[in-house]
Design an enzyme around this catalytic site. Structure first.
Site, PDB file in Angstrom:
ATOM      1  N   VAL A  94     -71.863  10.722  57.717  1.00  0.00           N
ATOM      2  CA  VAL A  94     -71.179   9.700  58.498  1.00  0.00           C
ATOM      3  C   VAL A  94     -69.848   9.254  57.887  1.00  0.00           C
ATOM      4  O   VAL A  94     -69.029   8.638  58.562  1.00  0.00           O
ATOM      5  CB  VAL A  94     -72.122   8.487  58.694  1.00  0.00           C
ATOM      6  CG1 VAL A  94     -72.226   7.652  57.421  1.00  0.00           C
ATOM      7  CG2 VAL A  94     -71.691   7.639  59.874  1.00  0.00           C
ATOM      8  N   TYR A  95     -69.601   9.556  56.618  1.00  0.00           N
ATOM      9  CA  TYR A  95     -68.361   9.119  55.988  1.00  0.00           C
ATOM     10  C   TYR A  95     -67.158   9.787  56.648  1.00  0.00           C
ATOM     11  O   TYR A  95     -67.067  11.022  56.703  1.00  0.00           O
ATOM     12  CB  TYR A  95     -68.350   9.444  54.490  1.00  0.00           C
ATOM     13  CG  TYR A  95     -69.359   8.695  53.654  1.00  0.00           C
ATOM     14  CD1 TYR A  95     -69.993   7.542  54.122  1.00  0.00           C
ATOM     15  CD2 TYR A  95     -69.669   9.138  52.376  1.00  0.00           C
ATOM     16  CE1 TYR A  95     -70.911   6.874  53.345  1.00  0.00           C
ATOM     17  CE2 TYR A  95     -70.587   8.465  51.583  1.00  0.00           C
ATOM     18  CZ  TYR A  95     -71.210   7.335  52.071  1.00  0.00           C
ATOM     19  OH  TYR A  95     -72.120   6.670  51.284  1.00  0.00           O
ATOM     20  N   SER A  96     -66.244   8.956  57.122  1.00  0.00           N
ATOM     21  CA  SER A  96     -65.031   9.443  57.795  1.00  0.00           C
ATOM     22  C   SER A  96     -65.377  10.463  58.878  1.00  0.00           C
ATOM     23  O   SER A  96     -64.702  11.479  59.059  1.00  0.00           O
ATOM     24  CB  SER A  96     -64.043  10.040  56.784  1.00  0.00           C
ATOM     25  OG  SER A  96     -63.580   9.042  55.906  1.00  0.00           O
ATOM     26  N   ASP A  97     -66.499  10.185  59.561  1.00  0.00           N
ATOM     27  CA  ASP A  97     -66.897  11.005  60.707  1.00  0.00           C
ATOM     28  C   ASP A  97     -67.030  12.477  60.337  1.00  0.00           C
ATOM     29  O   ASP A  97     -66.635  13.371  61.097  1.00  0.00           O
ATOM     30  CB  ASP A  97     -65.887  10.823  61.842  1.00  0.00           C
ATOM     31  CG  ASP A  97     -66.399  11.345  63.172  1.00  0.00           C
ATOM     32  OD1 ASP A  97     -67.630  11.384  63.355  1.00  0.00           O
ATOM     33  OD2 ASP A  97     -65.570  11.724  64.018  1.00  0.00           O
ATOM     34  N   GLY A  98     -67.583  12.738  59.158  1.00  0.00           N
ATOM     35  CA  GLY A  98     -67.819  14.109  58.724  1.00  0.00           C
ATOM     36  C   GLY A  98     -66.721  14.711  57.876  1.00  0.00           C
ATOM     37  O   GLY A  98     -66.934  15.713  57.188  1.00  0.00           O
TER      38      GLY A  98
END
Length: 323
Positions: free
Chosen positions: A60-64
């Site tokens: 989920v970090y920075s949308d992948g």
């Protein structure tokens, strides 16, 4: 660098884990302060050269895109077998049904997506980012077991939850003969010590590695209480974690650091590292001195009087960080 076993496993990890939340495409996933690949690469290089072999990110970090930056950087700087890559699953990766959580479908989908973004055939540690209360525990645990048996992860771990929930998961895994959680990534630092009541003793008893997130309280232990940063101003989750009474602890860290003529980060990390149940704090690095201070903290030995000075202002907190 010092190295430790990851809990009761045979896996050797550096005593510091590089947290990769700060690396990814800026603006994606609600992280306007994240650094793109070119900005991130020097920090990965510094970590590798310092002997860090443990790297933690999440889908989920920075949308992948954090996984993409992490995988690309490590591939450029080192060999796959020389690093321990950890990632996590749970958060929303797309809108609509089955776009998040810990169902069998979600886990099987997201492990493959994480491997693709990381550019690797397997992750060393696959962690549930939080507990999914909408899915039967047995479904989640069996799916994680199958991920390991498929060769897509070497070990599995968990993150912030209540100790009774973690104990139930460990018992259920044992009862079914499923792969066991080997690590707990929880919220723990000088300003938030609620984990000392039940979770840390449970992990010590069960041989579970403890790899705390936010060991410097999102940087608040490293600067004056009223100072701010771009990340702090936009970190909505971080706003929920600490309270005004924590100001006294920040001041005591500053006092001990001043007396020793060392940066505050070294004091705060040295306090955590003296606890034998802690395996490797997850540190965020966005400036070169952040890693230098963390490495130096490995050799800082606080006196009993200094520890009392750091701890005496603590007051009980509401649980913060769980799902």
């Amino acid at each position: 660098m010092k190295y430790r076993k990851l809990g009761a496993t045979g896996l050797d990890v550096s005593a510091l884990c590089l947290g990769c939340m700060s690396y990814g495409e800026p603006g994606r996933g609600g992280h306007p302060w994240s650094k793109d690949y070119d900005e991130s690469l020097p920090f990965f290089r510094q970590a590798v050269e310092a002997g860090v072999n443990f790297f933690d990110t999440a889908n989920v970090y920075s949308d992948g895109s954090s996984e993409e930056v992490t995988g690309r950087a490590l591939k450029e700087l080192t060999k796959r077998d020389e690093v321990v890559i950890a990632t996590k699953v749970f958060g929303e990766m797309r809108p609509g049904p089955n776009g998040r959580g810990l169902s069998r479908k979600a886990i099987f989908t997201e492990i493959d997506n994480s491997l693709r973004r990381l550019g690797t055939d397997y992750v060393d540690l696959y962690q549930i980012h939080r507990l999914d209360k909408t899915v039967p525990l047995e479904e989640t645990l069996e799916a994680l077991h199958d991920v390991v048996k498929a060769g897509k992860a070497r070990y599995i771990g968990a993150s912030s939850m209540y100790a009774w929930q973690f104990a139930k998961a460990l018992y259920t895994q044992q009862a079914h003969g499923w792969t066991r959680f080997v690590s707990m990534q929880n919220h723990y630092n000088l300003m938030y010590r609620e984990e000392e009541r039940e979770m840390l003793p449970l992990c010590a008893d069960q041989g579970v590695a403890v790899i705390p997130w936010s060991p410097l309280a999102r940087g608040r232990l490293t600067r004056d209480w009223d100072a701010t940063t771009a990340r702090q101003e936009t970190d909505e989750f971080g706003r929920t974690l600490y309270v005004e009474s924590d100001k006294e602890i920040v001041e005591q860290v500053a006092a001990v650091a001043s007396a020793r003529s060392v940066p505050r980060a070294q004091v705060a990390l040295a306090w955590m590292l003296r606890n034998p149940v802690i395996t490797a704090p997850i540190i965020g690095v966005t400036k070169p001195h952040h890693l230098d201070d963390a490495v130096a903290a490995l050799d800082v030995e606080l006196s009993d009087d200094e520890v009392r000075q750091l701890e005496e202002a603590y007051v009980p907190h509401a649980i913060a960080g769980h799902s």
